[in-house]
Design a protein around this motif. Structure first.
Motif, short mmCIF file in Angstrom:
data_model
loop_
_atom_site.label_atom_id
_atom_site.label_comp_id
_atom_site.label_asym_id
_atom_site.label_seq_id
_atom_site.Cartn_x
_atom_site.Cartn_y
_atom_site.Cartn_z
N SER A 249 3.09 -4.91 -11.79
CA SER A 249 1.76 -5.36 -11.36
C SER A 249 1.73 -5.56 -9.85
O SER A 249 2.38 -6.46 -9.32
N LYS A 250 0.97 -4.71 -9.18
CA LYS A 250 0.87 -4.84 -7.72
C LYS A 250 0.20 -6.15 -7.34
O LYS A 250 0.56 -6.79 -6.35
N GLY A 251 -0.80 -6.57 -8.14
CA GLY A 251 -1.50 -7.82 -7.87
C GLY A 251 -0.55 -9.01 -7.96
O GLY A 251 -0.59 -9.93 -7.12
N PHE A 252 0.34 -9.00 -8.95
CA PHE A 252 1.33 -10.07 -9.12
C PHE A 252 2.20 -10.18 -7.87
O PHE A 252 2.42 -11.28 -7.32
N THR A 253 2.68 -9.04 -7.39
CA THR A 253 3.57 -9.04 -6.22
C THR A 253 2.82 -9.48 -4.97
O THR A 253 3.35 -10.26 -4.16
N PRO B 199 -7.89 4.08 8.19
CA PRO B 199 -7.80 4.28 6.74
C PRO B 199 -7.63 2.97 5.99
O PRO B 199 -7.27 1.96 6.58
N VAL B 200 -7.91 3.01 4.69
CA VAL B 200 -7.74 1.83 3.84
C VAL B 200 -6.97 2.28 2.60
O VAL B 200 -7.03 3.44 2.21
N VAL B 201 -6.20 1.35 2.02
CA VAL B 201 -5.34 1.70 0.89
C VAL B 201 -5.91 1.08 -0.38
O VAL B 201 -6.23 -0.12 -0.40
N VAL B 202 -6.07 1.89 -1.42
CA VAL B 202 -6.59 1.44 -2.71
C VAL B 202 -5.53 1.70 -3.77
O VAL B 202 -5.02 2.81 -3.88
N LYS B 203 -5.17 0.64 -4.52
CA LYS B 203 -4.10 0.77 -5.51
C LYS B 203 -4.56 0.30 -6.87
O LYS B 203 -5.15 -0.77 -7.00
N ALA B 204 -4.23 1.07 -7.90
CA ALA B 204 -4.48 0.64 -9.28
C ALA B 204 -3.38 -0.33 -9.67
O ALA B 204 -2.22 -0.15 -9.30
N ASP B 205 -3.74 -1.35 -10.44
CA ASP B 205 -2.72 -2.27 -10.93
C ASP B 205 -2.01 -1.58 -12.10
O ASP B 205 -2.54 -0.68 -12.71
N GLY B 206 -0.76 -1.99 -12.35
CA GLY B 206 -0.03 -1.43 -13.49
C GLY B 206 0.82 -0.24 -13.11
O GLY B 206 0.65 0.35 -12.05
N VAL C 294 -6.19 -3.24 -6.19
CA VAL C 294 -5.88 -3.98 -4.98
C VAL C 294 -6.37 -3.12 -3.81
O VAL C 294 -6.08 -1.93 -3.75
N ILE C 295 -7.14 -3.75 -2.90
CA ILE C 295 -7.50 -3.08 -1.65
C ILE C 295 -6.63 -3.69 -0.57
O ILE C 295 -6.49 -4.91 -0.51
N GLU C 296 -5.97 -2.85 0.24
CA GLU C 296 -5.16 -3.45 1.29
C GLU C 296 -5.25 -2.73 2.62
O GLU C 296 -5.62 -1.57 2.71
N GLN C 297 -4.90 -3.48 3.63
CA GLN C 297 -4.89 -3.01 5.01
C GLN C 297 -3.85 -1.91 5.14
O GLN C 297 -2.78 -1.96 4.54
N PHE C 298 -4.18 -0.88 5.93
CA PHE C 298 -3.26 0.23 6.19
C PHE C 298 -2.24 -0.21 7.24
O PHE C 298 -2.61 -0.67 8.32
N GLY D 118 4.57 -16.49 1.83
CA GLY D 118 4.60 -16.07 3.22
C GLY D 118 5.43 -14.82 3.49
O GLY D 118 5.87 -14.59 4.62
N ILE D 119 5.66 -14.01 2.46
CA ILE D 119 6.40 -12.75 2.66
C ILE D 119 5.49 -11.77 3.40
O ILE D 119 4.33 -11.56 3.01
N PRO D 120 5.99 -11.15 4.49
CA PRO D 120 5.13 -10.24 5.26
C PRO D 120 4.74 -9.00 4.46
O PRO D 120 5.60 -8.27 3.96
N THR D 121 3.44 -8.79 4.34
CA THR D 121 2.90 -7.65 3.59
C THR D 121 1.49 -7.41 4.09
O THR D 121 0.91 -8.27 4.76
N ALA D 122 0.91 -6.26 3.76
CA ALA D 122 -0.45 -5.95 4.23
C ALA D 122 -1.46 -6.92 3.64
O ALA D 122 -1.35 -7.30 2.47
N ALA D 123 -2.47 -7.30 4.44
CA ALA D 123 -3.57 -8.14 3.94
C ALA D 123 -4.24 -7.41 2.78
O ALA D 123 -4.32 -6.19 2.77
N TYR D 124 -4.72 -8.18 1.78
CA TYR D 124 -5.22 -7.53 0.55
C TYR D 124 -6.21 -8.42 -0.18
O TYR D 124 -6.31 -9.63 0.10
N GLN D 125 -6.90 -7.82 -1.14
CA GLN D 125 -7.69 -8.57 -2.13
C GLN D 125 -7.61 -7.83 -3.46
O GLN D 125 -7.47 -6.60 -3.49
N ARG D 126 -7.70 -8.59 -4.57
CA ARG D 126 -7.69 -8.00 -5.91
C ARG D 126 -9.12 -7.98 -6.46
O ARG D 126 -9.86 -8.94 -6.24
N PHE D 127 -9.46 -6.90 -7.17
CA PHE D 127 -10.81 -6.80 -7.73
C PHE D 127 -10.80 -6.22 -9.14
O PHE D 127 -10.00 -5.32 -9.43
#
Ligand code: AMP
Ligand code: GLY
Length: 421
Positions: A102-106, A139-146, A178-182, A114-123
């Motif tokens: 689960s990308k959302g879980f991570t 660009p923007v990154v779009v990821k399916a969960d699962g 999950v939508i996240e910053q590139f 506080g682990i460094p990772t791209a800014a994101y939101q779950r929808f």
């Protein structure tokens, strides 16, 4: 000790090859294995995703350790079932394997620790997801969960592409994105072993995901890899352990779902430092092939120490030599691969000093044939990545596989850094 290795790819052939060298091993089983693994293991016809049958086999055969190669059985709870039956296992429980499942879980775990990772939101709602897009720019990154076997990520260059990806991924009821910053930087793979409480670094690599020379064309599982990745300097490796790996292991332990097994961190090395792109709960394929070529000493006691929660006693040392692997795939991969094409010359390739790990192979009337997308991983070591690459391609050139292909430029980034072309 009897060991049961789950899986049938090039990664598992490399693990089997290394485990078979252990003086502590009495018998190696591979489920289901492949013709290459049959040289060092007894292949048993068990489906990696058939949890009950694997647990029953491990119990009946008195297996001392089960080593799980692929992620799907882990996410499905194979380790939980083995532990419940008192069988030692190298690989995380389903709750801990959510790091890959689960990308959302991570992403949530990173945010709260506080682990460094791209800014994101779950929808889960398409309208809300579309409305959020402008915040991320392009660009923007779009990821399916699962679990999506590497196909659930879209790096959208335009808003239209991003909206199409959101519509596609949210089409099923209950789907999440999950939508996240590139992130801008160079990618590298970082491996660590964790025993629930402590963690040690376990090598670095870089792979080539695109099917074509020059990193073009569709994504694949990986067309080649090399280790070490010199871009992950000792100072960066320290930061990855301190800022990413250890906080993850600590957080999962505190949550009551300790992580045991290998943690494969996909990193972006940005100007601000290493950031986590994603976690996998298994070794990489073909990264395992290059790691196993470089690992000094016995793999079995290290995996056992992880499974028994006493990693503090174990150490891992990698040879200073570099290793590089070239994947030979069947025509059509990553689409529908041509099946049944004859493969000759493996002995000739190994006579050049290369090692040929098998993945999608089968025996047909005693003849080795292609039986999957990625078929062989031709692997060699050398004093530099450039030297390892030359040795690996000498092996490739000794193989006769008319219905297969490979990239000719594996390792180009590192070869350029070493001053070659
Ligand atoms: P993943 O399955 O999460 O590893 O994503 C697949 C690939 O998409 C990665 O190997 C990167 O090349 C790219 N990618 C994923 N997330 C990002 C990001 N936030 N910024 C830039 N590239 C990304
Ligand atoms: N080679 C990338 C992976 O195993 O996920």
């Amino acid at each position: 000790m009897k060991v049961l290795l789950i899986g049938s790819g090039g990664r598992e052939h490399a693990l089997a090859w290394k485990l078979a060298q252990s003086p502590r091993l009495t018998q190696l089983y591979a489920a289901p294995g492949n013709p290459g693994m049959a040289a060092v293991a007894e292949c048993v016809d068990l489906d990696p995703n058939h949890v009950e049958a694997i647990v029953a086999f491990a119990r009946d055969e008195n297996v001392g350790l089960v080593v799980v190669g692929p992620e799907a059985p882990l996410v499905a709870g194979l380790a939980d079932q083995l532990i419940a039956d008192g069988v030692l296992v190298f690989g995380p429980t389903a709750a801990a394997a959510r790091l890959e499942g689960s990308k959302g879980f991570t992403k949530d775990l990173c945010a709260r620790t506080g682990i460094p990772t791209a800014a994101y939101q779950r929808f889960t709602d398409l309208a809300a997801a579309r409305a959020a897009l402008p915040r991320y720019g392009l660009p923007v990154v779009v990821k399916a969960d699962g679990l999506a076997a590497g196909k659930g990520v879209v790096v959208a260059e335009t808003t239209d592409q991003a909206e199409a990806a959101l519509t596609d991924m949210l089409a099923q009821p209950g789907a999440e994105v999950v939508i996240e910053q590139f992130l801008v930087g160079e990618e590298a793979s970082f491996f660590a072993l964790a025993d629930g409480r402590s963690a040690i670094a376990f090598g670095t690599a870089q792979d080539h995901k695109r099917v074509g020379d020059g990193d073009v064309g569709p994504n694949t599982g990986g067309m080649g890899a090399y280790s070490p990745a010199s871009i992950v300097t000792p100072a960066i490796a320290e930061r990855v352990m301190a800022e990413i790996i250890r906080p993850t292991v600590d957080a999962l332990a505190a949550d009551g779902t300790p992580y045991s097994g290998v943690l494969f961190a996909g990193l972006m090395l940005t100007a601000e430092g290493p950031q986590l792109i994603e976690y996998n709960c298994r070794f990489g394929d073909p990264e395992a092939q290059v790691l196993m070529m470089r690992l000094d000493g016995d793999l079995l006691p290290v995996l056992l120490a992880v499974a028994e929660g006493r990693l503090g006693d174990a150490a891992a040392r990698f040879d200073d030599k570099a290793a590089l692997t070239v994947v030979m795939a069947a025509d059509g991969y990553p689409g529908t691969p041509a099946k049944g094409g004859a493969i000759d010359g493996i002995a000739a390739a190994e006579a050049t000093g290369a090692r040929v790990f098998q993945a999608g192979t089968a025996l047909a009337d005693g003849r080795l044939v292609a039986n999957g997308g990625r078929v062989l991983a031709v692997t060699a070591t050398g004093d530099s990545v450039t030297a390892a690459r030359e040795a690996a391609y000498r092996g490739v050139d000794a193989i006769d596989f008319p219905t297969g292909f490979c990239r000719r430029d594996i390792g180009w980034r590192e070869v350029e850094r070493e001053g070659g072309r």
